[in-house]
Design a protein around this motif. Structure first.
Motif, mmCIF file in Angstrom:
data_model
loop_
_atom_site.group_PDB
_atom_site.id
_atom_site.type_symbol
_atom_site.label_atom_id
_atom_site.label_comp_id
_atom_site.label_asym_id
_atom_site.label_seq_id
_atom_site.Cartn_x
_atom_site.Cartn_y
_atom_site.Cartn_z
ATOM 1 N N ALA A 75 0.830 -1.203 0.000
ATOM 2 C CA ALA A 75 0.000 0.000 0.000
ATOM 3 C C ALA A 75 0.863 1.252 0.000
ATOM 4 C CB ALA A 75 -0.928 -0.020 1.212
ATOM 5 N N ALA A 78 2.007 1.967 -3.416
ATOM 6 C CA ALA A 78 0.902 2.521 -4.197
ATOM 7 C C ALA A 78 0.756 4.018 -3.909
ATOM 8 C CB ALA A 78 -0.398 1.792 -3.874
ATOM 9 N N SER A 91 -0.428 -4.855 -10.144
ATOM 10 C CA SER A 91 0.239 -5.803 -9.251
ATOM 11 C C SER A 91 0.322 -7.159 -9.941
ATOM 12 C CB SER A 91 -0.527 -5.949 -7.934
ATOM 13 O OG SER A 91 -0.554 -4.728 -7.229
ATOM 14 N N THR A 95 -2.974 -8.591 -3.932
ATOM 15 C CA THR A 95 -2.465 -7.615 -2.974
ATOM 16 C C THR A 95 -3.649 -6.746 -2.540
ATOM 17 O OG1 THR A 95 -1.849 -6.245 -4.861
ATOM 18 C CG2 THR A 95 -0.093 -7.505 -3.832
ATOM 19 N N VAL A 98 -3.088 -3.160 -1.482
ATOM 20 C CA VAL A 98 -2.871 -2.234 -2.590
ATOM 21 C C VAL A 98 -4.209 -1.836 -3.204
ATOM 22 C CG1 VAL A 98 -1.884 -1.973 -4.896
ATOM 23 C CG2 VAL A 98 -0.562 -3.086 -3.094
ATOM 24 N N TYR A 109 -6.875 0.345 -10.801
ATOM 25 C CA TYR A 109 -6.070 -0.766 -10.270
ATOM 26 C C TYR A 109 -6.285 -2.027 -11.083
ATOM 27 C CZ TYR A 109 -4.379 -4.295 -6.948
ATOM 28 O OH TYR A 109 -3.713 -5.338 -6.358
#
Length: 209
Positions: A75, A78, A91, A95, A98, A109
């Motif tokens: 995180a 990110a 990713s 995750t 994240v 994302y």
């Protein structure tokens, strides 16, 4: 760029270049070459110390390209990528921290998956697009076609082992709007400052699909 807009990122180009850059300066030149070739998106991986600075420099010097961060595992990474100017986060695997941070930051994302169970995990969390890595090892287009029959609402961005010669096999599937590719940015071309080679490969990639 909101988290829900990852499909907009995937629609920019049939190939999302996956870039490992040795420096911020090289990252800017790579982004310029890609854009000159007609590819309007770049994923700068955080595999080198130069990744975040490259993202910051690209956002400043090449504002017309959509720049994102790849290989994001935490995180905090990110957040740093967002502060550097990333419009999206990628990713390689699951995750959730994240993903949660991307929701907080309104970042698009694209999480990674390899198996049916991992895709199901992302779908339960409300996502409708995933990166499939390593695509060539998990079975290529035939495997993804089977995955799509189980997850008809899911879009896939396969990455790993894909080349200019095999990309069209993936892009022929309706569930695949784009692939991730490292072949556009050859390490030798970067080392030699051969930006035209990158622009030429980008021009060819932009016509795929």
């Amino acid at each position: 760029m909101k988290q829900s807009e990852v499909r907009d990122v995937m629609a920019i180009s049939p190939v999302i270049p996956v870039v490992v850059t040795p420096s911020a300066e090289a990252g800017v030149e790579i982004a310029r070459a890609l854009l000159a070739g007609g590819v309007g998106v770049i994923e700068v991986t955080l595999r080198t110390a130069a990744g975040l600075e490259a993202i910051r420099a690209i956002r400043r010097e090449v504002p017309d390209i959509c720049v994102g961060a790849g290989t994001v595992w935490t995180a905090e990474d990110a957040r740093k990528a967002s502060d550097a100017g990333s419009a999206f986060i990628v990713s390689p695997g699951i995750t959730d921290a994240v993903g949660d941070r991307c929701v907080e930051l309104d970042l698009a994302y694209l999480p990674g998956a390899q198996t049916i169970s991992e895709i199901a995990h992302h779908q339960r969390r409300g996502l409708d697009a995933v990166k499939l890595f390593p695509a060539s090892i998990i079975g290529g287009p035939k495997a993804i076609k089977a995955y799509s029959s189980v997850f008809p609402a899911m879009q896939f961005c396969p990455t790993g082992g894909i080349s200019a010669n095999t990309a069209t096999d993936y892009l022929a599937l309706d569930c695949i709007p784009c692939v991730g590719g490292s072949w556009l940015v050859d390490a030798t071309a970067v080392a030699n400052g051969n930006w035209q080679d990158i622009a030429d490969k980008a021009a060819a990639a932009a016509t795929l699909g």
